[in-house]
Scaffold this active site. Structure first.
Site, mmCIF file in Angstrom:
data_model
loop_
_atom_site.group_PDB
_atom_site.id
_atom_site.type_symbol
_atom_site.label_atom_id
_atom_site.label_comp_id
_atom_site.label_asym_id
_atom_site.label_seq_id
_atom_site.Cartn_x
_atom_site.Cartn_y
_atom_site.Cartn_z
ATOM 1 N N ARG A 52 0.853 -1.197 0.000
ATOM 2 C CA ARG A 52 0.000 0.000 0.000
ATOM 3 C C ARG A 52 0.878 1.231 0.000
ATOM 4 O O ARG A 52 1.745 1.378 0.868
ATOM 5 C CB ARG A 52 -0.868 0.037 1.268
ATOM 6 C CG ARG A 52 -1.940 -0.954 1.291
ATOM 7 C CD ARG A 52 -3.011 -0.592 2.301
ATOM 8 N NE ARG A 52 -2.536 -0.176 3.611
ATOM 9 C CZ ARG A 52 -3.328 0.215 4.578
ATOM 10 N NH1 ARG A 52 -4.642 0.253 4.396
ATOM 11 N NH2 ARG A 52 -2.854 0.554 5.749
ATOM 12 N N THR A 107 -1.394 7.384 -0.479
ATOM 13 C CA THR A 107 -2.692 7.233 -1.166
ATOM 14 C C THR A 107 -3.475 6.023 -0.670
ATOM 15 O O THR A 107 -4.664 5.906 -0.933
ATOM 16 C CB THR A 107 -2.475 7.056 -2.676
ATOM 17 O OG1 THR A 107 -1.776 5.817 -2.881
ATOM 18 C CG2 THR A 107 -1.656 8.187 -3.262
ATOM 19 N N ASP A 146 0.598 -3.489 12.256
ATOM 20 C CA ASP A 146 1.076 -3.840 10.911
ATOM 21 C C ASP A 146 1.447 -5.325 10.900
ATOM 22 O O ASP A 146 2.427 -5.747 11.522
ATOM 23 C CB ASP A 146 2.296 -2.974 10.560
ATOM 24 C CG ASP A 146 2.712 -3.178 9.110
ATOM 25 O OD1 ASP A 146 2.938 -4.339 8.706
ATOM 26 O OD2 ASP A 146 2.782 -2.186 8.368
ATOM 27 N N ASP A 184 5.038 -6.292 9.582
ATOM 28 C CA ASP A 184 6.104 -5.946 10.530
ATOM 29 C C ASP A 184 6.095 -6.884 11.731
ATOM 30 O O ASP A 184 7.161 -7.284 12.223
ATOM 31 C CB ASP A 184 5.930 -4.493 10.999
ATOM 32 C CG ASP A 184 6.381 -3.500 9.940
ATOM 33 O OD1 ASP A 184 7.082 -3.912 8.986
ATOM 34 O OD2 ASP A 184 6.022 -2.318 10.060
HETATM 35 C C1 PRP Z 1 -0.941 -4.856 4.388
HETATM 36 C C2 PRP Z 1 -1.721 -6.141 4.465
HETATM 37 C C3 PRP Z 1 -2.539 -6.103 3.207
HETATM 38 C C4 PRP Z 1 -2.826 -4.651 3.060
HETATM 39 C C5 PRP Z 1 -4.219 -4.389 3.518
HETATM 40 O O1 PRP Z 1 0.137 -4.980 3.542
HETATM 41 O O2 PRP Z 1 -0.911 -7.285 4.572
HETATM 42 O O3 PRP Z 1 -1.862 -6.602 2.065
HETATM 43 O O4 PRP Z 1 -1.905 -3.940 3.888
HETATM 44 O O5 PRP Z 1 -4.576 -3.085 3.271
HETATM 45 P P1 PRP Z 1 -5.712 -2.650 2.228
HETATM 46 O O6 PRP Z 1 -6.883 -3.583 2.452
HETATM 47 O O7 PRP Z 1 -6.008 -1.246 2.618
HETATM 48 O O8 PRP Z 1 -5.145 -2.776 0.851
HETATM 49 P P2 PRP Z 1 1.211 -3.808 3.342
HETATM 50 O O9 PRP Z 1 0.828 -2.942 2.208
HETATM 51 O O10 PRP Z 1 1.465 -3.146 4.660
HETATM 52 O O11 PRP Z 1 2.491 -4.604 2.847
HETATM 53 P P3 PRP Z 1 3.380 -5.707 3.610
HETATM 54 O O12 PRP Z 1 2.560 -6.961 3.726
HETATM 55 O O13 PRP Z 1 4.522 -5.870 2.671
HETATM 56 O O14 PRP Z 1 3.789 -5.159 4.948
HETATM 57 N N1 URA Z 2 -2.236 -3.463 7.004
HETATM 58 C C1 URA Z 2 -1.877 -3.931 8.202
HETATM 59 O O1 URA Z 2 -0.882 -4.658 8.322
HETATM 60 N N2 URA Z 2 -2.626 -3.577 9.277
HETATM 61 C C2 URA Z 2 -3.714 -2.810 9.174
HETATM 62 O O2 URA Z 2 -4.362 -2.538 10.204
HETATM 63 C C3 URA Z 2 -4.074 -2.322 7.907
HETATM 64 C C4 URA Z 2 -3.321 -2.687 6.830
#
Ligand code: PRP
Ligand code: URA
Length: 212
Positions: A107, A111, A203, A206
């Site tokens: 994400r 945005t 997160d 993380d």
């Molecule tokens: C997180 C999560 C989803 C997304 C959800 O990933 O694992 O993929 O956010 O958010 P959304 O429904 O608003 O799209 P992130 O973009 O943080 O990436 P990561 O898994 O690499 O940490």
């Molecule tokens: N992605 C995450 O990992 N946590 C949230 O709460 C939303 C998006």
């Protein structure tokens, strides 16, 4: 529990207990990874409830008998990178022959729109029962984009398994693709101004990989 058409909340007591520990800020990466894997396995048990069976026969030590065996399509597990990776092993422990596809999305922090950086899927993805896995369904942008990629490559049977969802994410995904079946362990209150699920678990990527 049926939350809305095509949305199932897996509210088994074991699931709810594990989810409470997962949410806890004191839970470290090792236990967090184990819990994500266990929850994914329990969700897959529910998400495969409608898989087709065929009659078979087997010889027990006593006599021959009629039994049932899985007869439907083969399965593909498709984690959304990174956090979806944490759910793969738990599902593989139930469905060891499943193939794995990967979709890389993150994400954009400004945005909140999903940005694609990787996509590698089994060649016969269109013929498989697909389980997209991602622990968090927040705005729904990432899941909706992943579903769209898969549909564009011929996917017919698509399930989405997310441990925690925001109401906004469920609404977005089911509006974008009314045929996808969604499985979650909890539908939380709302999204905060940064697009994080409240109360959520922070997160997920993380916490899984210790990059806090
Ligand atoms: C997180 C999560 C989803 C997304 C959800 O990933 O694992 O993929 O956010 O958010 P959304 O429904 O608003 O799209 P992130 O973009 O943080 O990436 P990561 O898994 O690499 O940490
Ligand atoms: N992605 C995450 O990992 N946590 C949230 O709460 C939303 C998006």
């Amino acid at each position: 529990m049926q939350y809305a058409p095509n949305v199932t909340v897996v509210d088994h007591p074991l699931v709810q207990h594990k989810l409470s520990v997962l949410r806890d800020v004191r839970t470290g990466p090792k236990e967090f990874r184990e819990l994500v894997s266990e929850l994914a396995m329990l969700m897959a048990y529910e998400a495969t409830r409608e898989f087709q069976l065929a009659e078979s026969t087997v010889m027990t030590p006593i006599c021959e008998t009629t039994t049932k065996v899985l007869a439907g399509k083969k399965v593909a597990i498709v984690p959304i990178l990174r956090a979806g990776l944490g759910m793969v092993d738990g599902i593989l422990s139930l469905i060891p022959a499943a193939k794995i596809g990967h979709i890389g999305l993150y994400r954009d922090p400004e945005t909140l729109q999903p940005v694609e950086y990787y996509c590698k899927l089994p060649e016969d993805i269109g013929e498989r029962d697909i389980m997209i896995v991602d622990p968090m369904l927040a705005t729904g942008g990432s899941a909706a984009a992943a579903i769209e990629f898969l549909r564009a490559r011929g996917a017919k049977s698509v399930r989405l398994l997310s441990i925690i969802a925001a109401p906004e994410g469920i609404a977005a995904v089911t509006k974008a693709d009314p045929d996808v079946r969604v499985y979650v362990c909890a539908v939380d209150s709302h999204l905060n101004d940064h697009g994080y699920i409240v109360p959520g678990l922070g997160d997920a990527g993380d916490r899984l990989f210790g990059t806090l």
